[in-house]
Design a protein around this motif. Structure first.
Motif, mmCIF file in Angstrom:
data_model
loop_
_atom_site.group_PDB
_atom_site.id
_atom_site.type_symbol
_atom_site.label_atom_id
_atom_site.label_comp_id
_atom_site.label_asym_id
_atom_site.label_seq_id
_atom_site.Cartn_x
_atom_site.Cartn_y
_atom_site.Cartn_z
ATOM 1 N N PHE A 116 -2.152 5.026 -3.790
ATOM 2 C CA PHE A 116 -3.060 6.254 -3.435
ATOM 3 C C PHE A 116 -2.224 7.448 -3.987
ATOM 4 C CE2 PHE A 116 -4.666 3.727 -0.112
ATOM 5 C CZ PHE A 116 -6.186 3.972 -0.344
ATOM 6 N N ILE A 121 -14.369 6.675 5.730
ATOM 7 C CA ILE A 121 -13.434 5.204 5.701
ATOM 8 C C ILE A 121 -14.546 4.039 5.217
ATOM 9 C CG2 ILE A 121 -12.532 3.580 7.052
ATOM 10 C CD1 ILE A 121 -10.607 5.995 6.393
ATOM 11 N N LEU A 169 0.740 -1.200 0.072
ATOM 12 C CA LEU A 169 0.128 -0.003 -0.047
ATOM 13 C C LEU A 169 0.936 1.400 -0.095
ATOM 14 C CD1 LEU A 169 -3.452 0.573 2.148
ATOM 15 C CD2 LEU A 169 -1.263 2.290 1.990
ATOM 16 N N TYR A 195 -8.498 -3.808 3.481
ATOM 17 C CA TYR A 195 -8.058 -4.902 2.373
ATOM 18 C C TYR A 195 -8.060 -6.329 2.806
ATOM 19 C CZ TYR A 195 -5.660 -6.911 -1.447
ATOM 20 O OH TYR A 195 -5.251 -7.670 -2.481
ATOM 21 N N TYR A 223 -7.105 1.268 5.803
ATOM 22 C CA TYR A 223 -7.281 0.729 4.528
ATOM 23 C C TYR A 223 -6.544 -0.516 4.335
ATOM 24 C CZ TYR A 223 -9.027 5.306 2.912
ATOM 25 O OH TYR A 223 -9.728 6.511 2.618
ATOM 26 N N TYR A 224 -5.336 -0.580 5.021
ATOM 27 C CA TYR A 224 -4.407 -1.818 5.129
ATOM 28 C C TYR A 224 -5.150 -2.985 5.647
ATOM 29 C CZ TYR A 224 -0.152 -4.270 5.662
ATOM 30 O OH TYR A 224 1.006 -5.081 5.258
ATOM 31 N N ALA A 234 -14.846 4.366 1.431
ATOM 32 C CA ALA A 234 -13.692 4.021 0.802
ATOM 33 C C ALA A 234 -13.601 2.617 0.830
ATOM 34 C CB ALA A 234 -12.610 4.986 1.545
ATOM 35 N N ILE A 235 -13.500 2.090 2.057
ATOM 36 C CA ILE A 235 -13.511 0.641 2.047
ATOM 37 C C ILE A 235 -14.403 -0.224 1.202
ATOM 38 C CG2 ILE A 235 -13.615 -1.388 3.521
ATOM 39 C CD1 ILE A 235 -11.296 0.079 4.190
ATOM 40 N N VAL A 251 -6.981 9.680 -0.233
ATOM 41 C CA VAL A 251 -7.154 8.978 1.117
ATOM 42 C C VAL A 251 -8.214 9.641 1.498
ATOM 43 C CG1 VAL A 251 -6.116 8.483 3.283
ATOM 44 C CG2 VAL A 251 -4.589 8.544 1.370
ATOM 45 N N ILE A 263 -12.786 -0.022 -2.160
ATOM 46 C CA ILE A 263 -11.988 -0.805 -2.428
ATOM 47 C C ILE A 263 -12.465 -2.314 -2.619
ATOM 48 C CG2 ILE A 263 -9.866 -2.191 -1.177
ATOM 49 C CD1 ILE A 263 -9.438 0.542 0.254
ATOM 50 N N VAL A 270 -4.109 5.643 6.854
ATOM 51 C CA VAL A 270 -4.083 4.719 5.666
ATOM 52 C C VAL A 270 -4.218 3.198 6.492
ATOM 53 C CG1 VAL A 270 -3.039 6.047 4.190
ATOM 54 C CG2 VAL A 270 -1.694 4.463 5.377
ATOM 55 N N LEU A 319 -1.797 -1.512 -3.870
ATOM 56 C CA LEU A 319 -2.962 -0.546 -3.368
ATOM 57 C C LEU A 319 -2.302 0.987 -3.558
ATOM 58 C CD1 LEU A 319 -6.126 -0.003 -3.027
ATOM 59 C CD2 LEU A 319 -5.389 -0.400 -0.609
#
Length: 378
Positions: free
Chosen positions: A216, A242, A175, A193, A189-190, A245-246, A238, A249, A186, A214
């Motif tokens: 950004f 959240i 990422l 994922y 996000y990590y 955004a997730i 970013v 993803i 982030v 991934l």
């Protein structure tokens, strides 16, 4: 085709070489680039181009080299980036940038020869080991990075200066993000994922994701967009929201499975609907209220227009991200989540990714009612 690529400030410069066996060679290239010279077997040839439209690309030109001889065709071009959906903040388009610490451009910029006689590219990116070029191999003897295009829609050049761009990575995910101060930002996000990837492995019973990057880009606008290519998902920023955004993803990662239908025709509804419903099933398991929220947003975007998968005949549909999702919502409301699971898994196993084959396979498997509902909106 073999390309040598130089990034020079706000422009790129390219040398393209291809072995030709016939008297002409045709390709398309973005109008933002100027071909400065062309030779065949070191004999200079005339360059002529005409305007050309290509879906998902900026204004293009079609070039047609004629009276060639068998041998090496070489041409040089240079210019700035243009992209679809360009804005004042991002004239190169939302997925592209040329900065001191990062450069990124893709198929969406029309930056390399494509269509007609053009073939897949091998690109020597002329930066050294102080950089990292995503998806490329470092050639120590030349101090350059070699990128090999793997499909017609997959030629994405992204390079980061190792001292100025940052990464979190393990054996499953790399990422990349533009600011060390974003590390805590982030991290969700990590983590998200990995949760999504585990859900898809369990749901589909196989792993088509492999090692993923991934990426950004620097925040260059308010819109949050993304796209997926082989082993790569790119986002424009970013995002503060959240959960949304997730979900985005989850949608992009689902294209590891929801892919293969013709993305330039009406059949693209299969790719987008199956990616979105894969993400929705993930949300349904995790948070049913947010699942309903996502469906409501899709319905609002579509509005009160007539629900149809083939509104413009064989052409690509304007609401390709919404229509099929809402058709499947009707199936979900009538027959439940297992009906959607059946459709998605059936599509994943098709060798021919088309609406006709999906309907045929569902019918053969005793799911006539599902095939009938889908067909009624075609």
């Amino acid at each position: 085709m073999k390309l040598k690529l130089w990034v020079e400030g706000k422009k790129i410069r390219v040398e393209c070489s291809v072995f030709v066996k016939k008297e002409d060679f045709c390709f398309a290239l973005a109008k933002s680039f100027t071909i400065t010279k062309a030779t065949c077997n070191q004999r200079e040839i005339l360059v002529q181009g005409e305007d050309y439209d290509l879906l998902y690309r900026p204004p293009m030109k079609k070039y047609h080299f004629t009276q060639l001889q068998t041998g090496e065709l070489t041409f040089w071009y240079e210019g700035g980036l243009e992209g679809l959906w360009a804005t004042e903040q991002a004239p190169e388009g939302p997925y592209s940038c040329l900065r001191d610490e990062v450069f990124a451009f893709s198929t969406l910029n029309g930056w390399y020869p494509m269509e007609f006689d053009a073939d897949l590219c091998e690109v020597e990116v002329q930066v050294g080991k102080e950089w990292r070029v995503i998806g490329a191999e470092y050639l120590e003897e030349k101090d350059v990075w070699l990128y090999r295009q793997t499909s017609e829609i997959d030629c994405n050049i992204i390079g980061v200066c190792k001292e100025k761009y940052f990464v979190m990575e393990d054996e499953e995910l790399s990422l990349f993000f533009p600011d060390e101060r974003m590390r805590d930002k982030v991290e969700p996000y990590y983590r998200g994922y990995h949760e999504i990837a585990e859900f898809y492995r369990s749901f589909y019973g196989n792993d088509k994701m492999g090692k993923m990057t991934l990426f950004f880009l620097p925040d260059i606008g308010e819109d949050f967009g993304g796209y997926k290519r082989d082993g790569l998902i790119v986002f424009t920023a970013v995002k503060e929201d959240i959960p949304s955004a997730i979900h985005h993803i989850a949608h992009e990662l689902a294209h590891s499975y929801a892919m293969g239908a013709d993305c330039y025709s009406w059949e693209d509804w299969l790719n987008e609907t199956h990616a979105e419903w894969s993400a929705l099933l993930y949300e349904l398991e995790k948070d049913e209220a947010f699942f309903e929220h996502c469906l409501a947003k899709t319905g609002k975007r579509y509005g009160d227009r007539k629900l149809a998968l083939k509104e413009n005949g064989e052409e690509h549909q304007e609401f390709v991200h919404e229509a099929g999702v809402l058709v499947y919502e009707k199936i979900y409301r009538r027959y439940g989540a297992d009906s959607i699971r059946t459709i998605l898994r059936t599509f994943d196993h098709l060798s021919e990714k088309s609406t006709a084959k999906l309907l045929e396979t569902l019918t053969a498997g005793g799911e006539e009612k599902l095939a009938y509902m889908i067909e009624s909106y075609c």
